[in-house]
Design an enzyme around this catalytic site. Structure first.
Site, PDB file in Angstrom:
ATOM      1  N   ARG A 109       0.851  -1.182   0.000  1.00 25.95           N
ATOM      2  CA  ARG A 109       0.000   0.000   0.000  1.00 25.95           C
ATOM      3  C   ARG A 109       0.891   1.238   0.000  1.00 25.95           C
ATOM      4  O   ARG A 109       1.363   1.674   1.045  1.00 25.95           O
ATOM      5  CB  ARG A 109      -0.928  -0.031   1.219  1.00 25.95           C
ATOM      6  CG  ARG A 109      -1.677   1.253   1.458  1.00 25.95           C
ATOM      7  CD  ARG A 109      -2.780   1.096   2.497  1.00 25.95           C
ATOM      8  NE  ARG A 109      -2.348   0.489   3.744  1.00 25.95           N
ATOM      9  CZ  ARG A 109      -1.734   1.123   4.746  1.00 25.95           C
ATOM     10  NH1 ARG A 109      -1.436   2.414   4.623  1.00 25.95           N
ATOM     11  NH2 ARG A 109      -1.400   0.499   5.858  1.00 25.95           N
ATOM     12  N   HIS A 136      -3.471   4.335   4.697  1.00 23.46           N
ATOM     13  CA  HIS A 136      -4.574   3.396   4.905  1.00 23.46           C
ATOM     14  C   HIS A 136      -5.898   4.030   4.464  1.00 23.46           C
ATOM     15  O   HIS A 136      -6.699   3.404   3.775  1.00 23.46           O
ATOM     16  CB  HIS A 136      -4.647   2.991   6.380  1.00 23.46           C
ATOM     17  CG  HIS A 136      -5.798   2.109   6.723  1.00 23.46           C
ATOM     18  ND1 HIS A 136      -5.909   0.809   6.276  1.00 23.46           N
ATOM     19  CD2 HIS A 136      -6.925   2.346   7.453  1.00 23.46           C
ATOM     20  CE1 HIS A 136      -7.025   0.281   6.726  1.00 23.46           C
ATOM     21  NE2 HIS A 136      -7.669   1.184   7.437  1.00 23.46           N
ATOM     22  N   TYR A 150       4.241   4.910  11.420  1.00 22.36           N
ATOM     23  CA  TYR A 150       4.471   3.502  11.747  1.00 22.36           C
ATOM     24  C   TYR A 150       5.280   2.724  10.715  1.00 22.36           C
ATOM     25  O   TYR A 150       5.607   1.563  10.943  1.00 22.36           O
ATOM     26  CB  TYR A 150       3.133   2.785  11.974  1.00 22.36           C
ATOM     27  CG  TYR A 150       2.142   2.890  10.829  1.00 22.36           C
ATOM     28  CD1 TYR A 150       2.223   2.062   9.720  1.00 22.36           C
ATOM     29  CD2 TYR A 150       1.107   3.831  10.869  1.00 22.36           C
ATOM     30  CE1 TYR A 150       1.314   2.153   8.677  1.00 22.36           C
ATOM     31  CE2 TYR A 150       0.196   3.933   9.830  1.00 22.36           C
ATOM     32  CZ  TYR A 150       0.295   3.093   8.745  1.00 22.36           C
ATOM     33  OH  TYR A 150      -0.606   3.194   7.713  1.00 22.36           O
TER      34      TYR A 150
END
Length: 366
Positions: free
Chosen positions: A268, A272, A281
């Site tokens: 990805r 998100h 993160y």
């Protein structure tokens, strides 16, 4: 680079999936788009596939812009995962087969046949965007994690009961495979030999949790062995590989040979959702490395290598995509303002007592 999945014919491919899924990854194009071996698709299919990839990417880019402009709700971008979705959708017939997406599968929905204006309205939470046209067998996007898997198994099983050779394809992320619904759905589909494709887009992250912290298995496709069904790992950024694997799985399902678990290894690139900050993160360096394996660039390079594409064709495609999107956006903007009571009108085929009460209250009748 993932190792090649070496096959000699379709029969070997079908037999070898479950056995080899833990060590081999199906791949046809290298990271720069150069064919590694003979491509099992025609030139017409390759061109069709590339146009579908570009169309999906263009929609995604414009959808993010609309969200930033306040003209779309929270949106889950799929940049980098186009091939994993488009390659599967290209194997299906919209008026015959079924598509059950998760929330990130706008590319699959678009390729399957959902009009752009319906997708825009859907991500605006407008009732006019709910449901699909009569000739597109797609269930609305699923937001709860993994609930679509047992439902997809039921849809697929229903096709056999109705005497059809239709196939259902369902998508899920790597994080969703840790939910109980995933395993219950696979078990049901296996027992009843349902014509189902379960496509796991393993993009390495369940929001902010990396895959290696979610499970002990090296490859999610290994779990297929526990249900006695084929499992295959495919380079999810290689459209040729995804399309070829999905096509074989669809053929198996139509022959009555049951479900297949496909794990598409991808990444990805985007956040998100448009409300997410992935820099909190994950490493931006890793993201840049995956950008070098961009599925659209790989496919374009493949076409150029084969002498099928050039700058003029690219410019013409871009112009056509712009015209199409602007026309569809105008349709979406012309949709009437939804009424408050419409949010409860499509929950059940027949309204229940509480639903009728809410409907009457919202209409000012109570």
């Amino acid at each position: 680079m993932h190792s090649q999945f070496r096959i000699t014919n379709k029969a070997h491919m079908a037999r070898g999936w479950a056995k080899l899924s833990n060590v081999d990854t199906v791949q046809y194009l290298d990271d720069q788009g150069k064919p590694l071996r003979e491509i099992p698709l025609s030139n017409e299919e390759l061109l069709k596939g590339y146009r579908a990839l570009r169309r999906a990417r263009y929609f995604d880019e414009r959808a993010v812009l609309l969200q930033r402009q306040g003209r779309l709700g929270v949106y889950p971008p799929f940049r980098g995962q186009e091939a994993a979705q488009v390659g599967v959708a290209l194997c299906l017939k919209a008026d015959h087969d079924w598509l059950l997406p998760s929330y990130r599968e706008s590319a699959a929905a678009l390729t399957f046949g959902m009009p752009i204006h319906k997708l825009i309205l859907s991500w605006r939470a407008d009732p006019a965007g709910w449901g699909a046209p009569p000739d597109v067998n797609m269930v609305q996007f699923y937001i709860p994690i993994a609930t679509q898997i047992p439902q997809a198994a039921g849809v697929a099983h229903a096709q056999r009961l109705l005497g059809k050779d239709a196939v259902a394809a369902v998508f899920i992320g790597d994080g969703g495979t840790s939910e109980g619904d995933f395993h219950e759905g696979l078990n049901f589909a296996s027992v009843f030999e349902a014509p189902l494709l379960v496509v796991v887009q393993n993009n390495g992250w369940a929001i902010s949790v990396p895959t290696h912290k979610q499970m002990k298995v090296k490859r999610i496709a290994q779990r297929a062995q526990g249900y006695g069904i084929p499992g295959v790992v495919v380079d999810g950024n290689d459209l040729v590989a995804v399309w070829s694997v999905a096509k074989e799985a669809v053929e198996r399902a139509r022959r009555g040979e049951g479900p297949t678990l496909i794990e598409a290894l991808t990444y990805r690139i985007a956040p998100h959702t448009t409300s997410d900050d992935p820099s909190r993160y994950r490493s931006e360096e890793a993201t840049r490395e995956w950008e070098k394996r961009d599925p659209i660039l790989r496919m374009r390079n493949c076409l150029v290598h084969l002498g099928l594409w050039g700058e003029e064709a690219e410019a013409q495609l871009t112009e056509a995509l712009e015209r199409e999107f602007e026309a569809e956006l105008a349709l979406a903007d012309q949709a009437r303002e939804p009424k408050p009571w419409e949010i409860v009108e499509q929950v059940y085929a027949e309204m229940q007592r509480d639903q009728k009460a809410a409907w009457s209250y919202l209409r000012g009748e109570a």
